[in-house]
Write a protein that holds these residues in place. Sequence first.
Motif, PDB file in Angstrom:
ATOM      1  N   PHE A 112       3.050   2.770   5.072  1.00 37.34           N
ATOM      2  CA  PHE A 112       1.670   2.286   5.207  1.00 37.34           C
ATOM      3  C   PHE A 112       1.558   0.930   5.720  1.00 37.34           C
ATOM      4  O   PHE A 112       2.452   0.249   5.178  1.00 37.34           O
ATOM      5  CB  PHE A 112       0.895   2.773   3.856  1.00 37.34           C
ATOM      6  CG  PHE A 112       0.874   3.991   3.302  1.00 37.34           C
ATOM      7  CD1 PHE A 112       0.245   4.994   3.955  1.00 37.34           C
ATOM      8  CD2 PHE A 112       1.783   4.270   2.272  1.00 37.34           C
ATOM      9  CE1 PHE A 112       0.271   6.367   3.756  1.00 37.34           C
ATOM     10  CE2 PHE A 112       1.531   5.596   1.600  1.00 37.34           C
ATOM     11  CZ  PHE A 112       0.867   6.640   2.435  1.00 37.34           C
ATOM     12  N   ARG A 113       0.581   0.913   6.679  1.00 37.03           N
ATOM     13  CA  ARG A 113       0.281  -0.287   7.064  1.00 37.03           C
ATOM     14  C   ARG A 113      -0.599  -1.319   6.153  1.00 37.03           C
ATOM     15  O   ARG A 113      -0.132  -2.565   6.096  1.00 37.03           O
ATOM     16  CB  ARG A 113      -0.377  -0.318   8.483  1.00 37.03           C
ATOM     17  CG  ARG A 113       0.630   0.076   9.635  1.00 37.03           C
ATOM     18  CD  ARG A 113      -0.271   0.350  10.937  1.00 37.03           C
ATOM     19  NE  ARG A 113      -1.553   0.978  10.831  1.00 37.03           N
ATOM     20  CZ  ARG A 113      -1.639   2.266  10.955  1.00 37.03           C
ATOM     21  NH1 ARG A 113      -0.657   3.063  11.166  1.00 37.03           N
ATOM     22  NH2 ARG A 113      -2.990   2.647  10.836  1.00 37.03           N
ATOM     23  N   ASP A 114      -1.430  -0.799   5.520  1.00 37.15           N
ATOM     24  CA  ASP A 114      -2.376  -1.507   4.635  1.00 37.15           C
ATOM     25  C   ASP A 114      -3.092  -0.551   3.784  1.00 37.15           C
ATOM     26  O   ASP A 114      -2.760   0.598   4.004  1.00 37.15           O
ATOM     27  CB  ASP A 114      -3.094  -2.696   5.521  1.00 37.15           C
ATOM     28  CG  ASP A 114      -3.889  -1.825   6.664  1.00 37.15           C
ATOM     29  OD1 ASP A 114      -4.229  -0.566   6.345  1.00 37.15           O
ATOM     30  OD2 ASP A 114      -4.193  -2.472   7.715  1.00 37.15           O
ATOM     31  N   LYS A 115      -3.874  -1.204   2.933  1.00 39.46           N
ATOM     32  CA  LYS A 115      -4.689  -0.296   2.249  1.00 39.46           C
ATOM     33  C   LYS A 115      -5.472   0.469   2.766  1.00 39.46           C
ATOM     34  O   LYS A 115      -5.636   1.646   2.113  1.00 39.46           O
ATOM     35  CB  LYS A 115      -5.552  -1.350   1.123  1.00 39.46           C
ATOM     36  CG  LYS A 115      -6.213  -0.673   0.058  1.00 39.46           C
ATOM     37  CD  LYS A 115      -5.300  -0.247  -1.045  1.00 39.46           C
ATOM     38  CE  LYS A 115      -5.290  -1.459  -1.890  1.00 39.46           C
ATOM     39  NZ  LYS A 115      -4.242  -1.088  -3.144  1.00 39.46           N
ATOM     40  N   GLU A 116      -6.289  -0.026   4.010  1.00 38.66           N
ATOM     41  CA  GLU A 116      -6.908   0.948   4.542  1.00 38.66           C
ATOM     42  C   GLU A 116      -6.247   2.387   5.248  1.00 38.66           C
ATOM     43  O   GLU A 116      -6.949   3.383   5.026  1.00 38.66           O
ATOM     44  CB  GLU A 116      -7.782   0.269   5.776  1.00 38.66           C
ATOM     45  CG  GLU A 116      -8.707   1.080   6.537  1.00 38.66           C
ATOM     46  CD  GLU A 116      -9.419   0.477   8.010  1.00 38.66           C
ATOM     47  OE1 GLU A 116     -10.230   1.209   8.354  1.00 38.66           O
ATOM     48  OE2 GLU A 116      -8.967  -0.790   8.055  1.00 38.66           O
ATOM     49  N   HIS A 117      -5.231   2.019   5.549  1.00 40.99           N
ATOM     50  CA  HIS A 117      -4.327   2.993   6.306  1.00 40.99           C
ATOM     51  C   HIS A 117      -4.116   4.080   5.181  1.00 40.99           C
ATOM     52  O   HIS A 117      -4.021   5.339   5.362  1.00 40.99           O
ATOM     53  CB  HIS A 117      -2.937   2.407   6.714  1.00 40.99           C
ATOM     54  CG  HIS A 117      -2.179   3.399   7.485  1.00 40.99           C
ATOM     55  ND1 HIS A 117      -0.722   3.320   7.461  1.00 40.99           N
ATOM     56  CD2 HIS A 117      -2.523   4.719   8.089  1.00 40.99           C
ATOM     57  CE1 HIS A 117      -0.293   4.358   8.132  1.00 40.99           C
ATOM     58  NE2 HIS A 117      -1.128   5.195   8.496  1.00 40.99           N
ATOM     59  N   VAL A 121      -4.869   8.426   4.859  1.00 40.91           N
ATOM     60  CA  VAL A 121      -4.019   9.259   4.691  1.00 40.91           C
ATOM     61  C   VAL A 121      -4.280  10.235   3.484  1.00 40.91           C
ATOM     62  O   VAL A 121      -4.442  11.405   3.390  1.00 40.91           O
ATOM     63  CB  VAL A 121      -2.426   8.645   4.655  1.00 40.91           C
ATOM     64  CG1 VAL A 121      -1.495   9.690   4.263  1.00 40.91           C
ATOM     65  CG2 VAL A 121      -2.127   8.037   5.887  1.00 40.91           C
ATOM     66  N   LEU A 122      -4.390   9.389   2.486  1.00 34.63           N
ATOM     67  CA  LEU A 122      -4.653  10.098   0.982  1.00 34.63           C
ATOM     68  C   LEU A 122      -5.915  10.785   0.861  1.00 34.63           C
ATOM     69  O   LEU A 122      -6.078  11.944   0.353  1.00 34.63           O
ATOM     70  CB  LEU A 122      -4.431   9.248  -0.049  1.00 34.63           C
ATOM     71  CG  LEU A 122      -3.451   8.265  -0.349  1.00 34.63           C
ATOM     72  CD1 LEU A 122      -3.243   7.361  -1.593  1.00 34.63           C
ATOM     73  CD2 LEU A 122      -2.027   9.428  -0.407  1.00 34.63           C
ATOM     74  N   ASP A 123      -6.956  10.353   1.386  1.00 32.09           N
ATOM     75  CA  ASP A 123      -8.354  11.012   1.491  1.00 32.09           C
ATOM     76  C   ASP A 123      -8.528  12.193   2.531  1.00 32.09           C
ATOM     77  O   ASP A 123      -9.658  12.580   2.580  1.00 32.09           O
ATOM     78  CB  ASP A 123      -9.290   9.765   1.470  1.00 32.09           C
ATOM     79  CG  ASP A 123      -9.369   8.945   0.188  1.00 32.09           C
ATOM     80  OD1 ASP A 123      -8.621   9.454  -0.739  1.00 32.09           O
ATOM     81  OD2 ASP A 123      -9.899   7.895   0.481  1.00 32.09           O
ATOM     82  N   ASP A 146      -5.315   4.690  -7.187  1.00 36.98           N
ATOM     83  CA  ASP A 146      -4.594   3.860  -6.537  1.00 36.98           C
ATOM     84  C   ASP A 146      -3.628   3.152  -7.426  1.00 36.98           C
ATOM     85  O   ASP A 146      -4.122   2.740  -8.490  1.00 36.98           O
ATOM     86  CB  ASP A 146      -5.701   2.706  -6.233  1.00 36.98           C
ATOM     87  CG  ASP A 146      -5.031   1.597  -5.251  1.00 36.98           C
ATOM     88  OD1 ASP A 146      -3.844   1.735  -4.633  1.00 36.98           O
ATOM     89  OD2 ASP A 146      -5.724   0.665  -5.071  1.00 36.98           O
ATOM     90  N   ALA A 147      -2.279   2.944  -7.058  1.00 37.42           N
ATOM     91  CA  ALA A 147      -1.332   2.316  -8.055  1.00 37.42           C
ATOM     92  C   ALA A 147      -0.889   1.155  -7.110  1.00 37.42           C
ATOM     93  O   ALA A 147       0.505   0.630  -7.607  1.00 37.42           O
ATOM     94  CB  ALA A 147      -0.257   3.346  -8.235  1.00 37.42           C
ATOM     95  N   GLY A 148      -1.644   0.516  -6.014  1.00 38.80           N
ATOM     96  CA  GLY A 148      -1.026  -0.492  -5.434  1.00 38.80           C
ATOM     97  C   GLY A 148       0.371  -0.561  -4.675  1.00 38.80           C
ATOM     98  O   GLY A 148       0.804   0.557  -4.395  1.00 38.80           O
ATOM     99  N   VAL A 235       4.034   2.092  -1.492  1.00 41.43           N
ATOM    100  CA  VAL A 235       2.729   2.054  -1.777  1.00 41.43           C
ATOM    101  C   VAL A 235       2.382   3.637  -2.516  1.00 41.43           C
ATOM    102  O   VAL A 235       2.277   4.615  -1.611  1.00 41.43           O
ATOM    103  CB  VAL A 235       1.696   1.952  -0.860  1.00 41.43           C
ATOM    104  CG1 VAL A 235       0.348   1.972  -1.376  1.00 41.43           C
ATOM    105  CG2 VAL A 235       1.814   0.484  -0.329  1.00 41.43           C
ATOM    106  N   ILE A 236       3.076   3.897  -3.678  1.00 42.41           N
ATOM    107  CA  ILE A 236       3.216   5.141  -4.222  1.00 42.41           C
ATOM    108  C   ILE A 236       1.799   5.351  -5.051  1.00 42.41           C
ATOM    109  O   ILE A 236       1.761   4.775  -6.372  1.00 42.41           O
ATOM    110  CB  ILE A 236       4.379   5.044  -5.139  1.00 42.41           C
ATOM    111  CG1 ILE A 236       5.615   4.817  -4.132  1.00 42.41           C
ATOM    112  CG2 ILE A 236       4.774   6.585  -5.743  1.00 42.41           C
ATOM    113  CD1 ILE A 236       6.853   4.899  -5.066  1.00 42.41           C
TER     114      ILE A 236
END
Length: 328
Positions: A112-117, A121-123, A146-148, A235-236
Amino acid sequence: MSYKTLKTIICFMLLSSLFFGCKKNDIKTVKIAHGLDTNHPVHKAMLKMGENLEGLSDGKLKIAVYPNQQLGSERECLELLQLGALDMTKVSVGVIENFAPKMKVLGLPYLFRDKEHTFKVLDGPIGEKLLNEGEKYLLKGLCYYDAGSRSFYTKNRAIRTPEDLEGLKIRVMESATAIDMVKRFGGSPTPISAGELYTALQQGVVDGAENNPPVFYLSRQYEVCKYFSLDEHTVIPDVLVAGTHFWEKLSDQEKEWLKEAAQNSVIYQRKLWAVSEEEALKKVKKAGVEIIRLEKSNFSEKVQDMYKKYEQNDSEIYSLIQEIKAIK
């Protein structure tokens, strides 16, 4: 199955017949177990979910939460779900990939590139598809918490480059993906349950581990490990999972209530998580931990072959990788 798991199943099923998950005046209690501290955002989100569920159902559905590995490790809780001895649990994608193999794609380093990416994907459709993947294994995914980002922390020497991991025993989850990753960095991956890790670090069974800042802080592992190297290799997410034995006993209306309460808890948990990450880093730094910010490209270069091996060996996973990377 371990003796501990079997003992837990027998005790819990006996208790279930007396109280847990029972009907009383048409009230159902949903049993949820997890391995985290009660101050963790996931635990707080579950409590919030319980409040929301009770309101949506007008008191017909309630939630009982069992934290701190009271009912076993993440893997053991999944086994309890499959047997119908537990209703729901929270597990890391790194653990559930052993039960639903396609989930392993979310554990690949630097995907993943960042939190937004990550949230897109997840949503989105990919995230939904992966949640459904577990049903054939008697596990129904409901949502992602979210587990950061996970990073390395060590006892005796700082990790600044991949070469610094050479020869070190690093605790990892029971995840083939995590084991492969640490090997490519030159470390010696050592699967140990979360509940045993503090003692393993103290006694030198392992030299370090990898996890996110809130877990590092709340588990008090910062008392042993004084170097936290923010390579943010994976980012798991965490996954809220219901056993299909439990799920199929719910009415359509009860399923809708539970799904809505779970989704509402995601919004709440993600807000808590953002705050907890920042606070955790401040607190471990104050406790004497050196926070090291790394050049991530040195690490990401070491694991590129992990993507390539799927091109030849698993076309479905490779296709998912390409779909994830293409999301803008």
